[in-house]
Design a protein around this motif. Structure first.
Motif, PDB file in Angstrom:
ATOM      1  N   ARG A 246     -10.319   4.534  26.609  1.00 42.14           N
ATOM      2  CA  ARG A 246     -10.727   4.237  27.667  1.00 42.14           C
ATOM      3  C   ARG A 246     -11.710   4.772  28.553  1.00 42.14           C
ATOM      4  O   ARG A 246     -12.671   4.022  29.053  1.00 42.14           O
ATOM      5  CB  ARG A 246      -9.260   3.821  28.638  1.00 42.14           C
ATOM      6  N   TYR A 247     -11.503   5.914  28.827  1.00 40.57           N
ATOM      7  CA  TYR A 247     -12.635   6.606  29.540  1.00 40.57           C
ATOM      8  C   TYR A 247     -14.181   6.520  28.932  1.00 40.57           C
ATOM      9  O   TYR A 247     -15.161   6.407  29.779  1.00 40.57           O
ATOM     10  CB  TYR A 247     -12.335   8.386  29.799  1.00 40.57           C
ATOM     11  N   ALA A 248     -13.996   6.766  27.533  1.00 43.83           N
ATOM     12  CA  ALA A 248     -15.417   6.683  26.881  1.00 43.83           C
ATOM     13  C   ALA A 248     -16.164   5.315  26.973  1.00 43.83           C
ATOM     14  O   ALA A 248     -17.246   5.227  27.103  1.00 43.83           O
ATOM     15  CB  ALA A 248     -15.158   6.996  25.315  1.00 43.83           C
ATOM     16  N   LEU A 249     -14.925   4.319  26.929  1.00 46.70           N
ATOM     17  CA  LEU A 249     -15.529   2.740  27.120  1.00 46.70           C
ATOM     18  C   LEU A 249     -16.136   2.608  28.507  1.00 46.70           C
ATOM     19  O   LEU A 249     -17.058   1.822  28.908  1.00 46.70           O
ATOM     20  CB  LEU A 249     -14.513   1.764  26.874  1.00 46.70           C
ATOM     21  N   ASP A 250     -15.521   3.046  29.444  1.00 44.41           N
ATOM     22  CA  ASP A 250     -15.818   2.920  30.801  1.00 44.41           C
ATOM     23  C   ASP A 250     -17.023   3.766  31.206  1.00 44.41           C
ATOM     24  O   ASP A 250     -18.077   3.355  31.891  1.00 44.41           O
ATOM     25  CB  ASP A 250     -14.698   3.379  31.891  1.00 44.41           C
ATOM     26  N   LEU A 251     -17.242   4.936  30.800  1.00 40.88           N
ATOM     27  CA  LEU A 251     -18.354   5.788  30.999  1.00 40.88           C
ATOM     28  C   LEU A 251     -19.672   5.486  30.460  1.00 40.88           C
ATOM     29  O   LEU A 251     -20.759   5.504  30.979  1.00 40.88           O
ATOM     30  CB  LEU A 251     -18.051   7.262  30.117  1.00 40.88           C
ATOM     31  N   TYR A 252     -19.616   4.824  29.219  1.00 39.58           N
ATOM     32  CA  TYR A 252     -20.787   4.270  28.607  1.00 39.58           C
ATOM     33  C   TYR A 252     -20.733   2.594  28.635  1.00 39.58           C
ATOM     34  O   TYR A 252     -21.207   1.830  27.646  1.00 39.58           O
ATOM     35  CB  TYR A 252     -20.776   4.576  27.059  1.00 39.58           C
ATOM     36  N   ALA A 253     -20.018   2.142  29.726  1.00 41.73           N
ATOM     37  CA  ALA A 253     -19.935   0.640  29.864  1.00 41.73           C
ATOM     38  C   ALA A 253     -21.424  -0.049  29.643  1.00 41.73           C
ATOM     39  O   ALA A 253     -21.583  -1.312  29.463  1.00 41.73           O
ATOM     40  CB  ALA A 253     -19.094   0.129  30.872  1.00 41.73           C
ATOM     41  N   LYS A 254     -22.296   0.588  30.406  1.00 41.36           N
ATOM     42  CA  LYS A 254     -23.742   0.022  30.543  1.00 41.36           C
ATOM     43  C   LYS A 254     -24.694   0.074  29.319  1.00 41.36           C
ATOM     44  O   LYS A 254     -25.684  -0.531  29.362  1.00 41.36           O
ATOM     45  CB  LYS A 254     -24.723   0.763  31.860  1.00 41.36           C
ATOM     46  N   LEU A 255     -24.151   0.901  28.434  1.00 46.76           N
ATOM     47  CA  LEU A 255     -25.129   1.224  27.363  1.00 46.76           C
ATOM     48  C   LEU A 255     -24.634   0.312  25.964  1.00 46.76           C
ATOM     49  O   LEU A 255     -23.566  -0.028  25.928  1.00 46.76           O
ATOM     50  CB  LEU A 255     -25.246   2.529  26.644  1.00 46.76           C
ATOM     51  N   ASN A 256     -25.312  -0.016  25.140  1.00 44.67           N
ATOM     52  CA  ASN A 256     -25.216  -0.582  23.850  1.00 44.67           C
ATOM     53  C   ASN A 256     -24.592   0.508  22.899  1.00 44.67           C
ATOM     54  O   ASN A 256     -25.395   1.588  22.748  1.00 44.67           O
ATOM     55  CB  ASN A 256     -26.418  -1.208  23.076  1.00 44.67           C
ATOM     56  N   CYS A 257     -23.351   0.183  22.509  1.00 51.09           N
ATOM     57  CA  CYS A 257     -22.469   1.185  21.744  1.00 51.09           C
ATOM     58  C   CYS A 257     -21.978   0.858  20.633  1.00 51.09           C
ATOM     59  O   CYS A 257     -21.466  -0.260  20.728  1.00 51.09           O
ATOM     60  CB  CYS A 257     -21.466   2.155  22.573  1.00 51.09           C
ATOM     61  N   GLU A 258     -21.869   1.751  19.628  1.00 52.32           N
ATOM     62  CA  GLU A 258     -20.983   1.350  18.310  1.00 52.32           C
ATOM     63  C   GLU A 258     -20.087   2.485  18.401  1.00 52.32           C
ATOM     64  O   GLU A 258     -20.379   3.710  18.421  1.00 52.32           O
ATOM     65  CB  GLU A 258     -21.696   1.398  17.085  1.00 52.32           C
ATOM     66  N   PHE A 259     -18.787   2.182  18.532  1.00 56.07           N
ATOM     67  CA  PHE A 259     -17.505   3.127  18.589  1.00 56.07           C
ATOM     68  C   PHE A 259     -17.207   3.090  17.235  1.00 56.07           C
ATOM     69  O   PHE A 259     -16.574   2.147  16.825  1.00 56.07           O
ATOM     70  CB  PHE A 259     -16.723   2.754  19.714  1.00 56.07           C
ATOM     71  N   TYR A 260     -16.919   4.313  16.768  1.00 56.81           N
ATOM     72  CA  TYR A 260     -16.251   4.563  15.512  1.00 56.81           C
ATOM     73  C   TYR A 260     -14.776   5.401  15.757  1.00 56.81           C
ATOM     74  O   TYR A 260     -15.007   6.408  16.330  1.00 56.81           O
ATOM     75  CB  TYR A 260     -17.110   5.526  14.640  1.00 56.81           C
TER      76      TYR A 260
END
Length: 281
Positions: A20-34
């Motif tokens: 959850r922290y990771a998703l919120d921290l990078y909420a503004k960027l296009n990200c692929e989460f593995y």
């Protein structure tokens, strides 16, 4: 280009919290989460001579349980973290955690690893305390961020960056720190620990270079005379309610001992803020 972030998970509350922290921290960027889960087999130990084979009932059962847990995780993320900028991938692996992390960094061109600091309590082999410390010590391919248990995301207002100014700095190694600061208008507090009052000529040059590199973000310089570096950082963070600690993980660095067993107990295991270990270029 999308940022690629690896999140090892054992499906514990702490791992979910780090997610959850990771998703919120990078909420503004296009990200692929593995998301990486290293599954275990109940009857297999490293002393067992026969390795369980893919296709065997035990192996497929454990892999199936991992994939089932991933399906639940993705459903939850879709429900609570529906961000069009984010996409999710899952990897179930029968391997040692450190090996699986390194292989995934290599095969998926990962930019950053984000982990919880504790795993499922009491579960043998999945306590993230020592695993996270090992990851920070040994992974040199990309930065590693550790998220403390039960920490809820709030926009980081201040990041503490300890240094001894003994080595030069580069934009490449500070890239992730600057990126986070720019994303959230975060201030960087550079903290120098010393017993002396003056810097050498080289230290002055390195400090000036750091000042130049950080020009694009709000930053300031501080000097502390604490003998115990870990305690000094902890006190500084607590007294100011800072939101994160970032440091460059240099092998010959004054603070490489921060993540050795006694000191990590103070900072890592009992961390109250995320710790970002950057790699020297």
């Amino acid at each position: 280009m999308d940022k690629r972030i690896l999140i090892p998970t054992d499906f514990s509350k702490n791992a979910l919290n780090a997610t959850r922290y990771a998703l919120d921290l990078y909420a503004k960027l296009n990200c692929e989460f593995y998301f990486l889960n290293v599954f275990r087999l109940d009857n297999y130990t490293t002393n067992t001579l026969i390795m369980p084979e893919p296709g065997s009932a035990e192996y497929e059962g454990a892999k199936g349980a991992s994939e089932e847990a991933f399906a639940k995780l993705l459903d939850m993320l879709e429900l609570h973290h529906d961000n069009p900028k984010h996409s999710y991938h899952t990897i179930s692996s029968f391997n040692f955690l450190s090996e699986a992390i390194k292989q995934t960094i290599d095969s998926k061109d990962i930019d950053l690893v984000i982990m919880g600091t504790q795993g499922a309590t009491g579960a043998k082999g999945v306590i993230f305390g020592s695993n996270t410390v090992n990851a920070m010590e040994k992974i040199r391919e990309c930065p590693v961020m550790a998220i403390p248990d039960n920490l809820r995301f709030s926009i980081p207002k201040e990041i503490v960056f300890p240094t001894n100014y003994k080595s030069s700095f580069s934009r490449k190694e500070l890239n992730y720190l600057i990126e986070i600061a720019k994303m959230h208008n975060t201030s960087i507090k550079v903290v120098y620990f010393t017993k002396k009052t003056t810097l050498t000529e080289d230290q002055e040059k390195h400090k000036q270079l750091l000042d130049d590199i950080l020009q694009g973000v709000d930053h300031s310089f501080h000097t502390l005379t604490d003998k115990d570096v870990a305690q000094g950082i902890t006190s500084f963070v607590q007294s100011r309610n800072s939101d994160m600690i970032a440091f460059i993980n240099k092998k010959h660095f004054l603070f490489n001992s921060i993540f050795s067993r006694p000191l990590v107990k103070e900072i890592g295991y009992d961390a109250t803020v995320p710790i970002l270990a950057l790699n020297e270029s």
